[in-house]
Design an enzyme around this catalytic site. Structure first.
Site, PDB file in Angstrom:
ATOM      1  N   ARG A  74      22.521 -19.859  23.215  1.00 53.29           N
ATOM      2  CA  ARG A  74      23.735 -19.945  22.385  1.00 53.29           C
ATOM      3  C   ARG A  74      24.841 -20.753  23.063  1.00 53.29           C
ATOM      4  NH1 ARG A  74      24.099 -14.008  19.456  1.00 53.29           N
ATOM      5  NH2 ARG A  74      23.146 -14.715  17.521  1.00 53.29           N
ATOM      6  N   LYS A 114      13.382  -3.969   9.404  1.00 48.66           N
ATOM      7  CA  LYS A 114      14.324  -3.362   8.465  1.00 48.66           C
ATOM      8  C   LYS A 114      14.251  -3.977   7.062  1.00 48.66           C
ATOM      9  CE  LYS A 114      16.976  -3.313  12.373  1.00 48.66           C
ATOM     10  NZ  LYS A 114      17.197  -4.704  12.687  1.00 48.66           N
ATOM     11  N   GLY A 117      17.404 -12.974  15.750  1.00 44.64           N
ATOM     12  CA  GLY A 117      17.333 -12.780  17.196  1.00 44.64           C
ATOM     13  C   GLY A 117      15.927 -12.619  17.743  1.00 44.64           C
ATOM     14  N   GLY A 167      21.728 -12.695  11.365  1.00 50.49           N
ATOM     15  CA  GLY A 167      22.444 -12.085  10.240  1.00 50.49           C
ATOM     16  C   GLY A 167      23.121 -13.146   9.387  1.00 50.49           C
TER      17      GLY A 167
HETATM   18  P1  AMP Z   1      14.250  -7.053  12.719  1.00 53.01           P
HETATM   19  O1  AMP Z   1      15.522  -6.829  13.486  1.00 53.01           O
HETATM   20  O2  AMP Z   1      14.242  -6.448  11.359  1.00 53.01           O
HETATM   21  O3  AMP Z   1      13.806  -8.508  12.717  1.00 53.01           O
HETATM   22  O4  AMP Z   1      13.124  -6.246  13.509  1.00 53.01           O
HETATM   23  C1  AMP Z   1      12.665  -6.617  14.769  1.00 53.01           C
HETATM   24  C2  AMP Z   1      11.929  -5.464  15.395  1.00 53.01           C
HETATM   25  O5  AMP Z   1      10.849  -5.098  14.564  1.00 53.01           O
HETATM   26  C3  AMP Z   1      11.324  -5.772  16.738  1.00 53.01           C
HETATM   27  O6  AMP Z   1      12.005  -5.041  17.722  1.00 53.01           O
HETATM   28  C4  AMP Z   1       9.875  -5.322  16.610  1.00 53.01           C
HETATM   29  O7  AMP Z   1       9.423  -4.572  17.720  1.00 53.01           O
HETATM   30  C5  AMP Z   1       9.898  -4.447  15.384  1.00 53.01           C
HETATM   31  N1  AMP Z   1       8.586  -4.382  14.732  1.00 53.01           N
HETATM   32  C6  AMP Z   1       7.852  -5.408  14.284  1.00 53.01           C
HETATM   33  N2  AMP Z   1       6.669  -4.972  13.821  1.00 53.01           N
HETATM   34  C7  AMP Z   1       6.651  -3.630  13.993  1.00 53.01           C
HETATM   35  C8  AMP Z   1       5.696  -2.612  13.713  1.00 53.01           C
HETATM   36  N3  AMP Z   1       4.499  -2.890  13.181  1.00 53.01           N
HETATM   37  N4  AMP Z   1       6.030  -1.322  13.990  1.00 53.01           N
HETATM   38  C9  AMP Z   1       7.225  -1.028  14.536  1.00 53.01           C
HETATM   39  N5  AMP Z   1       8.177  -1.957  14.832  1.00 53.01           N
HETATM   40  C10 AMP Z   1       7.883  -3.245  14.569  1.00 53.01           C
END
Ligand code: AMP
Length: 396
Positions: A39, A202, A352, A375
């Site tokens: 960044r 999420k 991120g 975001g």
């Molecule tokens: P996000 O901030 O929504 O992009 O989510 C990122 C996070 O999703 C990372 O820390 C990953 O470890 C988690 N993640 C991805 N796939 C899985 C999964 N199958 N089970 C649990 N967490 C996950």
């Protein structure tokens, strides 16, 4: 209306106050070490332009982490000031506070050129978009520059309210402009086939973005924990995989909206009996009751590779699995390699975690654009505008 850029501004002998996004990850064990300087590195062209054009003072400001309106040395911008000084080969003075009494005095000294204000979020007024706080900051500059794409979706004082005090003297930095142009290319004039890849954990955070994308893409690949609510909504067993009832409802509404059958879901998984447990491949789309999905499986990687093969525009946000653990990183790393290898395609990665993965994979320079704002890019896709950008164009 186009953004007014710093390249349009008369900068010679002007005092400039500029908002950057120096919210960099710090080393977990040693907070004086920056774990990823991207960044800051990506903001350097703006900083160098301002200095080369002969500004008399450059006052930089940023937030770092979430100190929640309180002074907390764990979130000091000191490592950033040190890194900037090293990169610019000039002194960078870090103030004690963003609205320190001594700053005005500092600005009168001839030998002081580059100042970095201490973390804006030490002050609750920053996130409250407080006008008085914005006014105090505005006093440090004759003109205002915003290069903080990663914070452009926030209606915060240094991004939003401050514009009120720079009527006609507010400009976009080079990084902010580059980010918006890359997103516009994808949103307004995507060369087809357009494939979006959405992963991560999420669903609720990304649902609006998915609703928007499903209209314009040819295929929408879903991976990571995002996939389980969709599979559950389709009646496929997902064992103990991460999934909330609320997410299943949201997934259901997207499945109903997916009239063109654009969604592409995993057909196998890497599973384990517990988080961190030894992974094995599930035989099918179904996950056994005592197992949880932690990455996409080999057949899914092949399927996604096939879907992406002819893509001319690719947008990627969110990892395909728990890639922080090397045992579950194969799917995410495979995606890095597949997307990096697409010939003649415009490829953008944002968010991120997926950006970290791309940086780790060593393929980052093979992507057309690696966004500094997760975001912010999601909100731009959803709404086609960001508060911090709108205000630069039209004022408060
Ligand atoms: P996000 O901030 O929504 O992009 O989510 C990122 C996070 O999703 C990372 O820390 C990953 O470890 C988690 N993640 C991805 N796939 C899985 C999964 N199958 N089970 C649990 N967490 C996950």
């Amino acid at each position: 209306m186009a953004l007014k850029l710093i390249t349009d501004a008369e900068l010679k002998d002007k005092r400039v106050i500029a908002r950057f996004d120096f919210n960099v990850p710090l080393d977990k064990n040693d907070k004086s070490i920056i774990a990823d300087t991207s960044r800051i590195d990506l903001a350097l062209p703006t900083i160098k332009h301002l200095l080369e054009q002969g500004v008399s003072k450059l006052v930089m400001m940023s937030h770092l982490g979430r100190p929640n309106g309180k002074i907390n040395p764990d979130y000091s911008l000191e490592p950033v000031a040190n890194y900037l000084a090293e990169k610019l080969g000039e002194d960078v003075i870090l103030t004690e506070s963003a609205v320190d009494n001594g700053i005005k005095e500092l600005l009168t000294l001839r030998e002081t050129k580059i100042i970095l204000l201490q973390n804006l979020r030490y002050h609750p007024e920053e996130e409250a978009n407080d006008e008085d706080f914005a006014r105090e900051l505005s006093v440090y500059g004759d003109l205002y520059v915003n290069d903080a794409f990663g914070a452009a979706h926030r209606k915060h004082a240094s991004v939003f309210a401050i514009n009120k005090f720079f009527n006609g003297q507010a400009y976009a930095g080079l990084l902010l402009n580059k980010e918006i142009q890359a997103l516009d290319k994808i949103l307004k004039t995507p060369t087809k086939p357009f494939v979006a890849v959405v992963g991560g954990a999420k669903v609720s955070d990304k649902i609006k973005t998915i609703e928007k994308l499903i209209v314009s893409v040819d295929h929408l690949i879903i991976g990571g924990a995002m996939a389980y609510p969709f599979l559950k909504a389709k009646g496929v067993a997902i064992g103990n995989s991460l999934c909330s009832d609320e997410d299943v409802k949201l997934a259901n509404s997207i499945l109903r909206a997916d009239r063109g059958n654009k969604l592409v879901l995993p057909i196998d998984h890497m599973v384990a009996t517990e988080f961190g447990g030894k992974p094995s491949v599930s035989d099918s789309q179904k996950i056994d009751d005592d197992k949880m999905g932690l990455d996409i499986g080999p057949k899914t990687i092949a399927k996604y590779s096939e879907t992406l093969k002819t893509a001319k525009t690719v947008l990627w946000n969110g990892p395909m699995g728990v890639f922080e653990n090397p045992d579950y990183a194969k799917g995410t790393m495979a995606l890095c390699e597949i997307i990096a290898g697409l010939e003649g395609a415009f490829t953008l990665v944002g968010g991120g975690d997926s950006v970290n993965a791309v940086n780790q994979s060593g393929y980052s320079d093979k992507f057309s654009h690696v966004s500094t704002g997760g975001g912010a890019s999601l909100e731009y896709i959803e709404k086609g505008e960001l508060p911090g950008v709108r205000v630069l164009k039209y004022g408060v």
